[in-house]
Design an enzyme around this catalytic site. Structure first.
Site, PDB file in Angstrom:
ATOM      1  N   GLY A  25       0.841  -1.187   0.000  1.00 40.16           N
ATOM      2  CA  GLY A  25       0.000   0.000   0.000  1.00 40.16           C
ATOM      3  C   GLY A  25       0.874   1.233   0.000  1.00 40.16           C
TER       4      GLY A  25
ATOM      5  N   GLN B 296       3.731   9.789   0.460  1.00 42.55           N
ATOM      6  CA  GLN B 296       4.961   8.990   0.617  1.00 42.55           C
ATOM      7  C   GLN B 296       5.894   9.095  -0.577  1.00 42.55           C
ATOM      8  OE1 GLN B 296       2.677   5.396   2.108  1.00 42.55           O
ATOM      9  NE2 GLN B 296       4.590   5.162   3.252  1.00 42.55           N
TER      10      GLN B 296
ATOM     11  N   CYS C  82       5.744   0.298   7.823  1.00 44.36           N
ATOM     12  CA  CYS C  82       5.482   1.411   6.912  1.00 44.36           C
ATOM     13  C   CYS C  82       6.712   1.628   6.043  1.00 44.36           C
ATOM     14  CB  CYS C  82       5.178   2.664   7.724  1.00 44.36           C
ATOM     15  SG  CYS C  82       4.836   4.109   6.708  1.00 44.36           S
ATOM     16  N   LEU C  83       6.487   1.805   4.736  1.00 42.95           N
ATOM     17  CA  LEU C  83       7.626   1.995   3.817  1.00 42.95           C
ATOM     18  C   LEU C  83       8.429   3.245   4.168  1.00 42.95           C
ATOM     19  CD1 LEU C  83       5.964   1.054   0.402  1.00 42.95           C
ATOM     20  CD2 LEU C  83       7.662  -0.274   1.677  1.00 42.95           C
TER      21      LEU C  83
ATOM     22  N   HIS D 241      -4.626   2.574   7.102  1.00 45.98           N
ATOM     23  CA  HIS D 241      -3.249   3.059   7.284  1.00 45.98           C
ATOM     24  C   HIS D 241      -2.948   4.177   6.278  1.00 45.98           C
ATOM     25  CE1 HIS D 241       1.231   2.099   7.991  1.00 45.98           C
ATOM     26  NE2 HIS D 241       1.255   2.856   6.903  1.00 45.98           N
ATOM     27  N   GLU D 242      -3.366   3.971   5.017  1.00 46.06           N
ATOM     28  CA  GLU D 242      -3.055   4.971   3.976  1.00 46.06           C
ATOM     29  C   GLU D 242      -3.881   6.248   4.164  1.00 46.06           C
ATOM     30  OE1 GLU D 242      -0.432   4.179   2.749  1.00 46.06           O
ATOM     31  OE2 GLU D 242      -0.459   1.995   2.719  1.00 46.06           O
TER      32      GLU D 242
ATOM     33  N   HIS E  72      -2.211   8.355   6.576  1.00 49.10           N
ATOM     34  CA  HIS E  72      -1.102   9.111   5.974  1.00 49.10           C
ATOM     35  C   HIS E  72      -1.599  10.435   5.388  1.00 49.10           C
ATOM     36  CE1 HIS E  72       2.608   6.832   6.145  1.00 49.10           C
ATOM     37  NE2 HIS E  72       2.043   5.715   5.689  1.00 49.10           N
TER      38      HIS E  72
END
Ligand code: NI
Length: 168
Positions: A49, A54, A96-97, A138-139, A142
């Site tokens: 995701g 990001q 998380c990336l 989660h996204e 963000h």
């Protein structure tokens, strides 16, 4: 083409990640290019995701992938919103990336209903459970400058060896 993932481990990166993303007022070719770039960046980073912030673009766009081979499906949502979430919450490990190698247990509603726009500007809605429900939540966090460590139940941790938990 992929873009570098914004890391929360630098002061500048963290400032970006803490900024609230803007509503996309009109879907254009630029929006479609953004979604392509996000998918490519997510693949390169081996995530499941990604939010536009990001890759440093402060627009409300999220992408994800769900299912498993050979039926992996792309998920793209512009101006995503959760319109319903289950009372039942489940706890699971998240990464998380933007924070490589950091993990923590996060409790979130098990199921959600969402809505938003597709890349043609059509209003779409749907239901999600399991990992996809977690990824969408989660996204969307963000897009509001909220990070998973704001929601961890206990301490964050790392693994000495590569863990195969998905990063979002
Ligand atoms: Ni993330």
């Amino acid at each position: 083409m992929d873009k570098k993932i914004v890391l929360g481990t630098t002061e500048e990166g963290l400032k970006t990640l803490r900024t609230k993303s803007a509503v996309v007022s009109k879907i254009t070719n630029e929006t479609r290019d953004l979604a392509e770039t996000m998918l490519a960046s997510m693949h390169k980073a081996k995530g499941v995701g990604l939010s536009a912030v990001q890759i440093g673009v402060l627009q409300r766009v999220i992408v994800a992938e769900h299912g498993s081979n050979p039926t992996i499906e792309k998920f793209i949502l512009v101006n995503p919103e959760v319109t319903w979430s289950s009372k039942k919450e489940v706890s699971d490990e998240e990464g998380c990336l933007s924070f490589p190698e950091l993990f923590g247990m996060v409790k979130r509603p098990e199921k959600i209903e969402y809505r938003g726009l597709d890349l043609d500007g059509n209003q779409i809605s749907g239901k999600a459970g399991g990992l996809l429900a977690r990824v969408i939540q989660h996204e969307i966090d963000h897009l509001n400058g909220v990070l998973f460590m704001d929601r961890v139940e206990d301490d964050l941790y790392t693994y000495e060896k590569q863990k195969n938990t998905e990063e979002l």
